[in-house]
Every structure is written in structure tokens, then in C-alpha cells.
Write a protein that holds these residues in place. Structure first.
Motif, PDB file in Angstrom:
ATOM      1  N   LEU A   1      -4.617 -34.995  18.069  1.00 42.36           N
ATOM      2  CA  LEU A   1      -3.215 -34.576  18.143  1.00 42.36           C
ATOM      3  C   LEU A   1      -2.418 -35.178  16.993  1.00 42.36           C
ATOM      4  O   LEU A   1      -1.576 -34.510  16.374  1.00 42.36           O
ATOM      5  N   ARG A   2      -2.681 -36.432  16.704  1.00 42.83           N
ATOM      6  CA  ARG A   2      -1.978 -37.131  15.629  1.00 42.83           C
ATOM      7  C   ARG A   2      -2.236 -36.450  14.285  1.00 42.83           C
ATOM      8  O   ARG A   2      -1.306 -36.216  13.503  1.00 42.83           O
ATOM      9  N   ASN A   3      -3.480 -36.097  14.027  1.00 44.98           N
ATOM     10  CA  ASN A   3      -3.805 -35.418  12.779  1.00 44.98           C
ATOM     11  C   ASN A   3      -3.092 -34.073  12.676  1.00 44.98           C
ATOM     12  O   ASN A   3      -2.622 -33.690  11.600  1.00 44.98           O
ATOM     13  N   TYR A   4      -2.993 -33.378  13.796  1.00 43.10           N
ATOM     14  CA  TYR A   4      -2.370 -32.054  13.785  1.00 43.10           C
ATOM     15  C   TYR A   4      -0.875 -32.145  13.469  1.00 43.10           C
ATOM     16  O   TYR A   4      -0.358 -31.392  12.640  1.00 43.10           O
ATOM     17  N   VAL A   5      -0.178 -33.052  14.123  1.00 42.79           N
ATOM     18  CA  VAL A   5       1.271 -33.128  13.882  1.00 42.79           C
ATOM     19  C   VAL A   5       1.557 -33.613  12.465  1.00 42.79           C
ATOM     20  O   VAL A   5       2.554 -33.212  11.851  1.00 42.79           O
ATOM     21  N   GLU A   6       0.691 -34.464  11.929  1.00 42.54           N
ATOM     22  CA  GLU A   6       0.891 -34.920  10.554  1.00 42.54           C
ATOM     23  C   GLU A   6       0.640 -33.795   9.555  1.00 42.54           C
ATOM     24  O   GLU A   6       1.316 -33.700   8.525  1.00 42.54           O
ATOM     25  N   GLU A   7      -0.309 -32.911   9.872  1.00 44.89           N
ATOM     26  CA  GLU A   7      -0.629 -31.820   8.958  1.00 44.89           C
ATOM     27  C   GLU A   7       0.397 -30.703   9.010  1.00 44.89           C
ATOM     28  O   GLU A   7       0.674 -30.057   8.003  1.00 44.89           O
ATOM     29  N   THR A   8       0.999 -30.479  10.163  1.00 46.19           N
ATOM     30  CA  THR A   8       1.900 -29.328  10.333  1.00 46.19           C
ATOM     31  C   THR A   8       3.379 -29.688  10.327  1.00 46.19           C
ATOM     32  O   THR A   8       4.217 -28.841  10.022  1.00 46.19           O
ATOM     33  N   GLY A   9       3.712 -30.907  10.714  1.00 45.95           N
ATOM     34  CA  GLY A   9       5.112 -31.267  10.897  1.00 45.95           C
ATOM     35  C   GLY A   9       5.660 -30.868  12.246  1.00 45.95           C
ATOM     36  O   GLY A   9       6.831 -31.124  12.562  1.00 45.95           O
ATOM     37  N   SER A  10       4.845 -30.227  13.079  1.00 48.01           N
ATOM     38  CA  SER A  10       5.274 -29.790  14.406  1.00 48.01           C
ATOM     39  C   SER A  10       5.069 -30.888  15.426  1.00 48.01           C
ATOM     40  O   SER A  10       4.218 -31.767  15.269  1.00 48.01           O
ATOM     41  N   GLY A  11       5.823 -30.827  16.511  1.00 45.95           N
ATOM     42  CA  GLY A  11       5.517 -31.620  17.679  1.00 45.95           C
ATOM     43  C   GLY A  11       4.346 -31.018  18.422  1.00 45.95           C
ATOM     44  O   GLY A  11       3.922 -29.885  18.158  1.00 45.95           O
ATOM     45  N   ALA A  12       3.802 -31.763  19.385  1.00 41.07           N
ATOM     46  CA  ALA A  12       2.669 -31.275  20.166  1.00 41.07           C
ATOM     47  C   ALA A  12       2.815 -31.743  21.602  1.00 41.07           C
ATOM     48  O   ALA A  12       3.286 -32.862  21.867  1.00 41.07           O
ATOM     49  N   PHE A  13       2.417 -30.882  22.541  1.00 44.65           N
ATOM     50  CA  PHE A  13       2.328 -31.350  23.911  1.00 44.65           C
ATOM     51  C   PHE A  13       1.302 -32.472  23.968  1.00 44.65           C
ATOM     52  O   PHE A  13       0.184 -32.340  23.463  1.00 44.65           O
ATOM     53  N   ASP A  14       1.686 -33.574  24.586  1.00 41.07           N
ATOM     54  CA  ASP A  14       0.874 -34.789  24.553  1.00 41.07           C
ATOM     55  C   ASP A  14      -0.172 -34.741  25.662  1.00 41.07           C
ATOM     56  O   ASP A  14      -0.034 -35.389  26.707  1.00 41.07           O
ATOM     57  N   PHE A  15      -1.247 -33.971  25.409  1.00 40.77           N
ATOM     58  CA  PHE A  15      -2.328 -33.889  26.379  1.00 40.77           C
ATOM     59  C   PHE A  15      -3.032 -35.231  26.536  1.00 40.77           C
ATOM     60  O   PHE A  15      -3.639 -35.491  27.581  1.00 40.77           O
ATOM     61  N   SER A  16      -2.979 -36.081  25.517  1.00 39.32           N
ATOM     62  CA  SER A  16      -3.591 -37.402  25.667  1.00 39.32           C
ATOM     63  C   SER A  16      -2.903 -38.188  26.779  1.00 39.32           C
ATOM     64  O   SER A  16      -3.566 -38.868  27.571  1.00 39.32           O
ATOM     65  N   THR A  17      -1.587 -38.091  26.877  1.00 40.87           N
ATOM     66  CA  THR A  17      -0.864 -38.763  27.967  1.00 40.87           C
ATOM     67  C   THR A  17      -1.118 -38.075  29.297  1.00 40.87           C
ATOM     68  O   THR A  17      -1.319 -38.742  30.323  1.00 40.87           O
ATOM     69  N   PHE A  18      -1.119 -36.744  29.297  1.00 36.78           N
ATOM     70  CA  PHE A  18      -1.377 -36.013  30.543  1.00 36.78           C
ATOM     71  C   PHE A  18      -2.702 -36.452  31.167  1.00 36.78           C
ATOM     72  O   PHE A  18      -2.779 -36.732  32.377  1.00 36.78           O
TER      73      PHE A  18
END
Length: 482
Positions: free
Chosen positions: A284-301
């Protein structure tokens, strides 16, 4: 964002009783292992008015569940609720895909057919979408905006459904890839054929779709980019400039490359959160850094699920989660339309544990989301309103885990120079818990529980240490008194 101008009924009871130190229902607490004594607060100490604090955060409402009812009336149902939600502290609502899907009046929008049919055209057996007419949607967006609430569009750009049948030379058989005014695209905008789905004359392989292979859009085609986000009448710009949407929830981003989201946001901006169904915080961290978007935090879920449901072990709350490194990009949640479709599946937090999970996300860093069905549950709503109030006021500052074991979790938000912050104490045992020598930032200060779950107040010592209590199988949220 509005801040409630009243104190909830259960806190009003505490006010009228005055400051006191007592156990719920007279039950002696398990003293834990931390030692310490209970010092009563001064008799004149009173709860702070939480509405005196505004930490600038908010909460998003997922404003639907799977197969919402009544059909064709959902936009009107929501229009009647946005005033109340704004008053509670909701600053965004996430709507389901708002345009016509292959299932017509039964579609939840994820089988998208015509990106520009918001209930304008008779196709797939209906003019209105499952949720209502275009005019009703426009009224909802206007009502939300008048209450200071942003409206987030659910964008499905991996796959399409409901097109006409045509021979596909790149597959060697017929596929449903013809979208025009006679075949699932009555608006006549963004007409498509097999050349714009994988494979085609330019792209021979699908970069990652696990589903909908025959109708997975090829985002490398300039025509597809133009119609989705680049042209002045593209999907993105039409939604933003004509319909009034303020941001995006990107569906199933595992089906296309991250650059698509980045290009979209570079072109039109707006709040953004992606559905990247991956419990690995690093991914998830890699994705938000690559896109600039937020992400639903499935790691917390998944850590909440493991801590409260699967293993009954709160040490899982110390594991890696997206919000720990990217709090402004982590959109936390405890339920959504997918996790609640089948409550026998693994991706589910049991109702008995929901409020402890909400207490976690609404006191920790990250941007929390409330699931519509949970908020409308009469057993949850008052408690959720109090948690939203706490989130928007005193849930601020650096966080520190003060104590954790299998049964207990104690976390402090340290606040700021002008905001006292809070302490969350979760207890999943069947007894009231008391833990002493909790090191707070409050020296010689009266404190009390603001969740309304335990009638207990005390004072910290000169060095900031204190004994706090948590109800059986529940939580307490402490902050200062005046």
C-alpha cells in the motif's frame, strides 16, 4: 465541517452527577500489573467542552451498502440525511457508481456500461439507475455542498459490461465489446469496440486483470485516456465540472497500472482513494508513493480483524499499518459494501467487535470512514456520533502506545500546545481492567472518560502518572477536565 454544539446524553449524565471515581455497576476491576493509586479529581472539576477544539480533520461516510433499497429512491434517501451527517462531523460522502450498468435498475454500478448516463436514457430496461434520476443525484450533490460536505464518485475504469456482441479478431470469437448508442451507450459519448479492450492491435497483453478479461479497458490507448480523463468532456472532467463531484474512489486498481491513477490526478486533481485490496502495508505504501493517491488501509482492517476476531490478541494492533507512515494517505475503515455482503467470509469484523474497531480508527492517525449500515444501526449511532466528535476535536498529535498485551491496549495522542489530546484504553477481557503507572502528558490534572462507557474520573500525579480503567470487553477514551 460542522462541530456539534451539544454534549451527548451519556456525558450529560456525568456532568449532572459531578466528578467521581467509581466502578461500573460496583464491579471491582482487575487491577492489572501496573500498580498505582486512584486520586479523585477536585470536586469542582468538570468535563471540557469538546466543541471548543477543532483539529481540522473529518470523517467520510460510505453512503451505501450492497443492493440498497428502495430501488430508484436512494439519492432522495441520502438527501434527507446529509444535514444530520454534517452536524455529526461528516465532511465527505462516498457514493456508489452513479451511471447506468448492465443490470439496469438492479445494478449497483460496478457493471458500468454508459459513463454518461446518470439516469438520462432508457437502456438496460430502465431510465433511472438503481439509485434514482439524474435530477435527484444533482439535488443530493447540491444538498451535500450546502452542508460543506464533499461528494466522492466511485470510478470503475478497469472493466465494462453490457455492450453489444461483435466478432473480436484478437480473440478469435465473439465478445461483448461494442458500445454505441444502440448497444449499451445511449449517451453516444465514449463509444467503444474491441480495439479499446485487451488484446488489440497495439497492446497484446493485459497487465494485471484477474477478472473481466474480455472487457478490460486498455488505458494505453490514447482514445481511452482522452475519454476517461484528458478531454474537456472526459469522464473525469464531466463528473467534476458538470455533475459537481469533488473526488474519486478508484475501484479495483489491481486491474490496471498505477500510472493511470497518477495521470488522472495530475489532470483533474481532487480527493482520491483507491481500492487496492492488499493487507500488506508495504505494498500500500509503495502504491500511494507512486500515484499520490490515498488508499483504503486494508493493512489496518486486517489487523483489527486479527486482533478482535481471529486471534483475540491486541498485540496485533502493533503490527505494520499504512497510517503509521502515511497518515494523510491512509483511509481507515472497519467495514464496506464488500466485506458486509457475506458475513460468513474471512473479510469481516463481527458486530460485537465493531465499536472497539471504530474506537481504534477514530482515535488514531489516518482518515476514518464510517459504513452506512453501521451508522444507521440504532445500537451504534449514538456511540459513533461521540467517536466522530472525539475524532474531529481531541484525536490529534503524535501517538504513542503506552501499554499492550493480549487483553489490553493503551494509546496516547499527545495533542498540541492548545489541544489536550487523549488516551484510548481498549480491553477485550470479560472484567473491568485497571492499569496503573500510565505515563501521561498531563501533570497534576483531573481526567475522565469521554466515551461514556465507564463512569470513572481521577487525577494524574505530579509526574503525569495515573491509574486508568476500561470496561469489560470495551474501551474508554480519557482526556482532561477543567
Amino acid at each position: 465541517m460542522k462541530i456539534k454544539q451539544y454534549i451527548y446524553p451519556f456525558l450529560f449524565v456525568l456532568l449532572t452527577l459531578g466528578a467521581c471515581s467509581s466502578d461500573d455497576e460496583g464491579t471491582d476491576p482487575d487491577p492489572g500489573t501496573g500498580g498505582g493509586t486512584v486520586d479523585p479529581p477536585p470536586a469542582a472539576a468538570q468535563p471540557i467542552n469538546l466543541t471548543d477544539y477543532d483539529n481540522g480533520t473529518g470523517v467520510m461516510m460510505q453512503a451505501f451498502y450492497w443492493d440498497v433499497e428502495p430501488r430508484h429512491e436512494w439519492w432522495d434517501v441520502l438527501s434527507e440525511q446529509v444535514d444530520e451527517w454534517a452536524e455529526a462531523g461528516i465532511d465527505r460522502i462516498w457514493l456508489p457508481p452513479a451511471t447506468k450498468g448492465q443490470s439496469g435498475g438492479y445494478s449497483m454500478g460496478y457493471d458500468v456500461s454508459d459513463y454518461f448516463d446518470f439516469g438520462d436514457y432508457f437502456q438496460h430496461g430502465t431510465t433511472e439507475t438503481r439509485f434514482g434520476s439524474r435530477a435527484e443525484l444533482e439535488d443530493l450533490i447540491s444538498a451535500a455542498h450546502s452542508n460543506g460536505i464533499e461528494v466522492i464518485a466511485d470510478i470503475v475504469i478497469n472493466h465494462n459490461s453490457g455492450g453489444g456482441e461483435q466478432f473480436n479478431p484478437y480473440r478469435g470469437y465473439n465478445t461483448y465489446t461494442l458500445f454505441d448508442q444502440e448497444h449499451g451507450n445511449a449517451s453516444g459519448m465514449f463509444n467503444r469496440n474491441f480495439e479499446y479492450f485487451y488484446p488489440n492491435s497495439v497492446s497484446q497483453y493485459d497487465p494485471g486483470s484477474l477478472f473481466y478479461a474480455e472487457t478490460n479497458l486498455d488505458h494505453h490507448r490514447e482514445y481511452v485516456q482522452d475519454w476517461l480523463w484528458k478531454k474537456e468532456n472526459s469522464v473525469a472532467k464531466y463528473y467534476q465540472n458538470v455533475m459537481g463531484f469533488d473526488g474519486w474512489r478508484f475501484d479495483y486498481v489491481l486491474g490496471f497500472e498505477p500510472w493511470v491513477v497518477k495521470d488522472w490526478l495530475d489532470e483533474v486533481g481532487g480527493f482520491s482513494v483507491v481500492e487496492m485490496w492488499d493487507g500488506n502495508a508495504g505494498n500500500l505504501r509503495n502504491y500511494v508513493e507512486e500515484t499520490g493517491s490515498g488508499a483504503f488501509d486494508f493493512s489496518t482492517f486486517y489487523k483489527l480483524d486479527e486482533a478482535f476476531d481471529r486471534f483475540d490478541d491486541l498485540t496485533y494492533l502493533q503490527k505494520d499499518m499504512l497510517w503509521k507512515t502515511h497518515p494523510t494517505k491512509a483511509v481507515t475503515f472497519t467495514a464496506n459494501h464488500d466485506t458486509e455482503k457475506d458475513t460468513n467470509q474471512d473479510n469481516y469484523i463481527a458486530a460485537a467487535n465493531k465499536m472497539k474497531a471504530y474506537a481504534f480508527i477514530l482515535t488514531h492517525p489516518g482518515y476514518p470512514t464510517i459504513f452506512y449500515s453501521d451508522y444507521e444501526n440504532p445500537s451504534f449511532q449514538e456511540e459513533l456520533n461521540q467517536l466522530i466528535l472525539i475524532n474531529n476535536t481531541i484525536a490529534t498529535g503524535d501517538f504513542e502506545v503506552l501499554y499492550v498485551d493480549a487483553d489490553e491496549y493503551v494509546m496516547q495522542r499527545k495533542g498540541t500546545a492548545t489541544n489536550p489530546g487523549l488516551i484510548l484504553y481498549i480491553n477485550i477481557s470479560n472484567n473491568i481492567k485497571a492499569r496503573g503507572d500510565i505515563q501521561t502528558k498531563w501533570n497534576s490534572t483531573p481526567v475522565m472518560d469521554y466515551s461514556g462507557n465507564i463512569n470513572f474520573s481521577t487525577s494524574t500525579a505530579a509526574d503525569g502518572k495515573v491509574q486508568l480503567r476500561a470496561p469489560a470487553n470495551g474501551y474508554a477514551i480519557y482526556s482532561i477536565m477543567e
